[in-house]
Design a protein around this motif. Sequence first.
Motif, mmCIF file in Angstrom:
data_model
loop_
_atom_site.group_PDB
_atom_site.id
_atom_site.type_symbol
_atom_site.label_atom_id
_atom_site.label_comp_id
_atom_site.label_asym_id
_atom_site.label_seq_id
_atom_site.Cartn_x
_atom_site.Cartn_y
_atom_site.Cartn_z
ATOM 1 N N ILE A 1 0.827 -1.208 0.000
ATOM 2 C CA ILE A 1 0.000 0.000 0.000
ATOM 3 C C ILE A 1 0.861 1.257 0.000
ATOM 4 O O ILE A 1 0.542 2.243 -0.674
ATOM 5 N N PRO B 1 -5.743 0.015 -2.072
ATOM 6 C CA PRO B 1 -6.178 -0.861 -0.970
ATOM 7 C C PRO B 1 -7.162 -1.943 -1.396
ATOM 8 O O PRO B 1 -7.114 -3.050 -0.869
ATOM 9 N N THR C 1 -8.331 -5.318 5.672
ATOM 10 C CA THR C 1 -7.067 -5.053 4.983
ATOM 11 C C THR C 1 -6.404 -3.799 5.533
ATOM 12 O O THR C 1 -5.185 -3.786 5.773
ATOM 13 N N MET C 2 -7.181 -2.746 5.763
ATOM 14 C CA MET C 2 -6.616 -1.500 6.268
ATOM 15 C C MET C 2 -6.082 -1.690 7.688
ATOM 16 O O MET C 2 -5.165 -0.989 8.112
ATOM 17 N N LYS D 1 -2.274 -2.844 7.585
ATOM 18 C CA LYS D 1 -1.169 -1.956 7.224
ATOM 19 C C LYS D 1 -0.780 -1.090 8.416
ATOM 20 O O LYS D 1 -1.622 -0.628 9.175
ATOM 21 N N THR E 1 -2.086 6.539 3.301
ATOM 22 C CA THR E 1 -2.646 5.667 2.278
ATOM 23 C C THR E 1 -3.343 6.478 1.203
ATOM 24 O O THR E 1 -3.203 6.215 0.003
#
Length: 248
Positions: free
Chosen positions: A72, A78, A93-94, A97, A104
Amino acid sequence: MASYDVREKVWNPPMPLLFQRDIGSEHRAFTPTAIRKLLINALAATGLTNADGEALTFSPHDLRRIFVTDAIMNVLPPHLAQVICGHKRIDTTMGYKAVYPAETIEAHRAFIARRRTSRPSEECRNPTEEEWGAFLAHFEKRKVSIGTCARGFGTPCIHEHACVRCSLLRPVPAQRARLADIRDNLIARIAEAEREGWLGEVEGLRVSLAGAEEKIAQLDARQERRSSKVFLGVPSFDQSELERAAPA
């Protein structure tokens, strides 16, 4: 080569595993515990420590988080990282990171800017007032009395607004009674047309009736899925497989 899944408690079929080791005369897959120990030993050899001065520790799953963070931060969108990871929600997913959302967003904007420089300039112009108005009007026109039309922007209605016949109509549960009234009315009209000998009209009414019945069936199936419960069963274990998997 076959490997044992310690979580599912089953033996996987033979496959070309990437990480293998020799144990006696056999090739066996690295277990999660063995990989974790290798990572700990490798970090201990580097002498790296965290902010508190303690030795760093890693698990195999941390490598997944490192990959998502690096991807990312190097402008992978994303939603593409979500697909690669197999996550159902992008929030998952976020959460992987280790960067702030603002970073992002900036990385994604940089990616878009680079893409625009490689595309013809006319593709990146701002829409006119008329174009923007037509775009917004399209979504307003998608709303019909018994649901929403899912046709794409700029495409005409292929059924001449006979929505009940259209496969792109997405009916809403609140309009099921209305659909039932339409179905009953079509049945009555077909009976009248057959009685009066209007054979040309009968065929068209039957197409509409089939569409109405299909939409009602869609709503009923959706409601049944939401109200039904799925029994996953009680897991069972094969004692012989557990004995084979147990360390000697």
